[in-house]
Enzyme design. Structure first.
Site, PDB file in Angstrom:
ATOM      1  N   ARG A 228       6.173   0.138  -7.039  1.00 35.72           N
ATOM      2  CA  ARG A 228       7.545   0.154  -6.522  1.00 35.72           C
ATOM      3  C   ARG A 228       7.938  -1.105  -5.766  1.00 35.72           C
ATOM      4  O   ARG A 228       9.000  -1.681  -5.999  1.00 35.72           O
ATOM      5  CB  ARG A 228       7.763   1.363  -5.580  1.00 35.72           C
ATOM      6  CG  ARG A 228       8.086   2.633  -6.289  1.00 35.72           C
ATOM      7  CD  ARG A 228       7.447   3.786  -5.565  1.00 35.72           C
ATOM      8  NE  ARG A 228       6.015   3.668  -5.722  1.00 35.72           N
ATOM      9  CZ  ARG A 228       5.340   4.190  -6.757  1.00 35.72           C
ATOM     10  NH1 ARG A 228       5.979   4.872  -7.654  1.00 35.72           N
ATOM     11  NH2 ARG A 228       4.036   4.018  -6.875  1.00 35.72           N
ATOM     12  N   THR A 229       7.088  -1.528  -4.838  1.00 36.81           N
ATOM     13  CA  THR A 229       7.509  -2.636  -3.971  1.00 36.81           C
ATOM     14  C   THR A 229       7.658  -3.917  -4.784  1.00 36.81           C
ATOM     15  O   THR A 229       8.679  -4.609  -4.703  1.00 36.81           O
ATOM     16  CB  THR A 229       6.510  -2.818  -2.819  1.00 36.81           C
ATOM     17  OG1 THR A 229       6.267  -1.538  -2.233  1.00 36.81           O
ATOM     18  CG2 THR A 229       7.051  -3.756  -1.759  1.00 36.81           C
TER      19      THR A 229
ATOM     20  N   LYS B 177     -10.358 -19.332  -5.963  1.00 29.73           N
ATOM     21  CA  LYS B 177     -11.209 -20.515  -5.681  1.00 29.73           C
ATOM     22  C   LYS B 177     -11.402 -20.697  -4.183  1.00 29.73           C
ATOM     23  O   LYS B 177     -11.965 -21.687  -3.741  1.00 29.73           O
ATOM     24  CB  LYS B 177     -10.545 -21.764  -6.260  1.00 29.73           C
ATOM     25  CG  LYS B 177     -10.308 -21.702  -7.757  1.00 29.73           C
ATOM     26  CD  LYS B 177      -9.506 -22.925  -8.201  1.00 29.73           C
ATOM     27  CE  LYS B 177      -8.778 -22.652  -9.498  1.00 29.73           C
ATOM     28  NZ  LYS B 177      -7.698 -23.620  -9.738  1.00 29.73           N
TER      29      LYS B 177
ATOM     30  N   ARG C 110       2.193  -8.882  -0.190  1.00 26.29           N
ATOM     31  CA  ARG C 110       1.379  -7.687   0.129  1.00 26.29           C
ATOM     32  C   ARG C 110      -0.068  -8.139   0.208  1.00 26.29           C
ATOM     33  O   ARG C 110      -0.535  -8.904  -0.649  1.00 26.29           O
ATOM     34  CB  ARG C 110       1.530  -6.606  -0.937  1.00 26.29           C
ATOM     35  CG  ARG C 110       0.491  -5.495  -0.762  1.00 26.29           C
ATOM     36  CD  ARG C 110       0.769  -4.304  -1.616  1.00 26.29           C
ATOM     37  NE  ARG C 110       1.964  -3.602  -1.161  1.00 26.29           N
ATOM     38  CZ  ARG C 110       2.363  -2.431  -1.637  1.00 26.29           C
ATOM     39  NH1 ARG C 110       1.653  -1.823  -2.566  1.00 26.29           N
ATOM     40  NH2 ARG C 110       3.448  -1.855  -1.185  1.00 26.29           N
TER      41      ARG C 110
ATOM     42  N   HIS D  13       4.857  -1.593   6.867  1.00 21.76           N
ATOM     43  CA  HIS D  13       5.514  -1.758   5.571  1.00 21.76           C
ATOM     44  C   HIS D  13       7.026  -1.705   5.826  1.00 21.76           C
ATOM     45  O   HIS D  13       7.694  -0.720   5.494  1.00 21.76           O
ATOM     46  CB  HIS D  13       5.073  -0.626   4.637  1.00 21.76           C
ATOM     47  CG  HIS D  13       5.394  -0.829   3.175  1.00 21.76           C
ATOM     48  ND1 HIS D  13       6.287  -1.774   2.718  1.00 21.76           N
ATOM     49  CD2 HIS D  13       4.928  -0.184   2.074  1.00 21.76           C
ATOM     50  CE1 HIS D  13       6.361  -1.698   1.396  1.00 21.76           C
ATOM     51  NE2 HIS D  13       5.535  -0.741   0.984  1.00 21.76           N
TER      52      HIS D  13
HETATM   53  N1   CP Z   1       5.885   2.745  -1.659  1.00 22.78           N
HETATM   54  C1   CP Z   1       5.074   1.744  -2.090  1.00 22.78           C
HETATM   55  O1   CP Z   1       4.727   0.815  -1.340  1.00 22.78           O
HETATM   56  O2   CP Z   1       4.696   1.858  -3.392  1.00 22.78           O
HETATM   57  P1   CP Z   1       3.837   0.793  -4.191  1.00 22.78           P
HETATM   58  O3   CP Z   1       2.450   0.778  -3.579  1.00 22.78           O
HETATM   59  O4   CP Z   1       3.853   1.259  -5.618  1.00 22.78           O
HETATM   60  O5   CP Z   1       4.485  -0.556  -4.007  1.00 22.78           O
END
Ligand code: CP
Length: 307
Positions: free
Chosen positions: A54-55, A83, A104, A132
């Site tokens: 999703r993100t 590396k 991320r 998040h």
């Molecule tokens: N909600 C969320 O962070 O989903 P993903 O891990 O799929 O990005």
């Protein structure tokens, strides 16, 4: 003024700035065609050191729908990270190519380090079991659209409250709105981290209680925020197996809830919500995933100073 800002923690955004982003997301939902070329000529870098559906894809879709382009990696071993390149050098390089970066990372604090070395805005797309913030924007937009308010709510957070970064960011943010209360539903092993309990809830005199069963909370809730037990953060598989099915929301449990309660989940789900619940009109987690794209469109536009 959001232009050029880093978004690493939900507290990086004031309540006024949150409002600005949510209002722009509403405008985009109402008139998407107005924004089709808003980001022409701009590039977003998506740097994903951990899996995501999703993100990553909602950020990528957001930039595409704004007319911009996307570069990046979803598998760090396909980049020079393999590396041994540092985060500092990676982001300094990416900043030569892109206008905004989304990161991320499994290590808590990694996006903050990146922001210190970056000439372009860095957005934290989830750092370990920490925060998040853009999931919280997604959650806020969903709550505001379905409940009509962000205050005077009783929010039940259920599942892995220890490692679930979405819950940490959500509590930090919703506790800034008037008269919100929290019911924290978890086994002892997965309780909310002490820094959230002390530094956020107790410090701000927010009403909250900790319970072990869903049944103790269901009839009080305006929002039930379900979470997955975060297998990837456990040190051993045995502990995960013991805890993974502690809570399963099904139609029987939904009968205990208010008629207008909503069920949110950042997704992905594993076992914690039975598929039968998907047909309940109070289950809004797929709508939530869609709102995630619109709110990220709004965030990109604000950080680039286009709106
Ligand atoms: N909600 C969320 O962070 O989903 P993903 O891990 O799929 O990005």
């Amino acid at each position: 003024m959001l232009k050029g800002k880093n978004v690493i923690d939900p507290m990086d955004l004031s309540l006024e700035e949150l409002d600005e982003i949510l209002n722009l997301a509403d405008e985009i939902i109402a008139e998407p065609n107005k924004f089709t070329h808003a980001c022409d000529g701009n590039v977003l870098a998506a740097l994903f050191y951990e899996p995501s559906t999703r993100t990553r894809l909602s950020f990528e879709a957001a930039m595409c729908r704004l007319g911009g382009k996307v570069i990046g990696f979803s598998e760090p071993n396909a980049s020079s990270v393999a590396k041994g390149e540092s985060i500092a050098d990676t982001i300094r390089t990416i900043a030569c190519y892109a206008d905004v970066a989304v990161m991320r990372h499994p290590k808590e604090g990694a996006p903050r380090v990146a922001a210190q070395y970056s000439d372009i805005p860095v957005i934290n797309a989830g750092d370990g079991g920490h925060q998040h913030p853009t999931q919280t924007l997604t959650d806020l937009l969903t709550i505001r659209a379905t409940m009509g308010r962000l205050d005077n709510l009783t929010i039940g957070c259920c599942g892995d409250l220890k490692f679930g970064r979405t819950v940490h960011s959500l509590i930090k943010t919703l506790s800034r709105y008037e008269n919100n209360k929290f019911i924290l539903i978890s086994p002892e092993e997965l309780e909310i981290p002490e820094y959230i309990r002390r530094e956020v809830l107790e410090k701000r005199n927010i009403e909250f209680k900790q319970v072990r069963t869903m049944e103790e909370a269901m009839d009080e809730l305006d929002i039930l925020y379900m979470t997955r037990v975060q297998r990837e953060r456990f040190f051993n598989e045995e502990d995960y197996i013991k805890l993974k099915d502690t809570y399963i929301l099904d139609n029987e449990k939904m009968k205990l809830a208010k008629k207008d309660m909503i069920v949110l989940h950042p997704l992905p789900r594993v076992n914690e919500i039975s598929y039968e619940v998907d047909n309940d009109q109070r289950a809004v987690y797929f709508k939530q995933a869609k709102y995630g794209m619109f709110v990220r469109m709004a965030l990109i536009l604000k950080l680039l100073g286009i709106y």
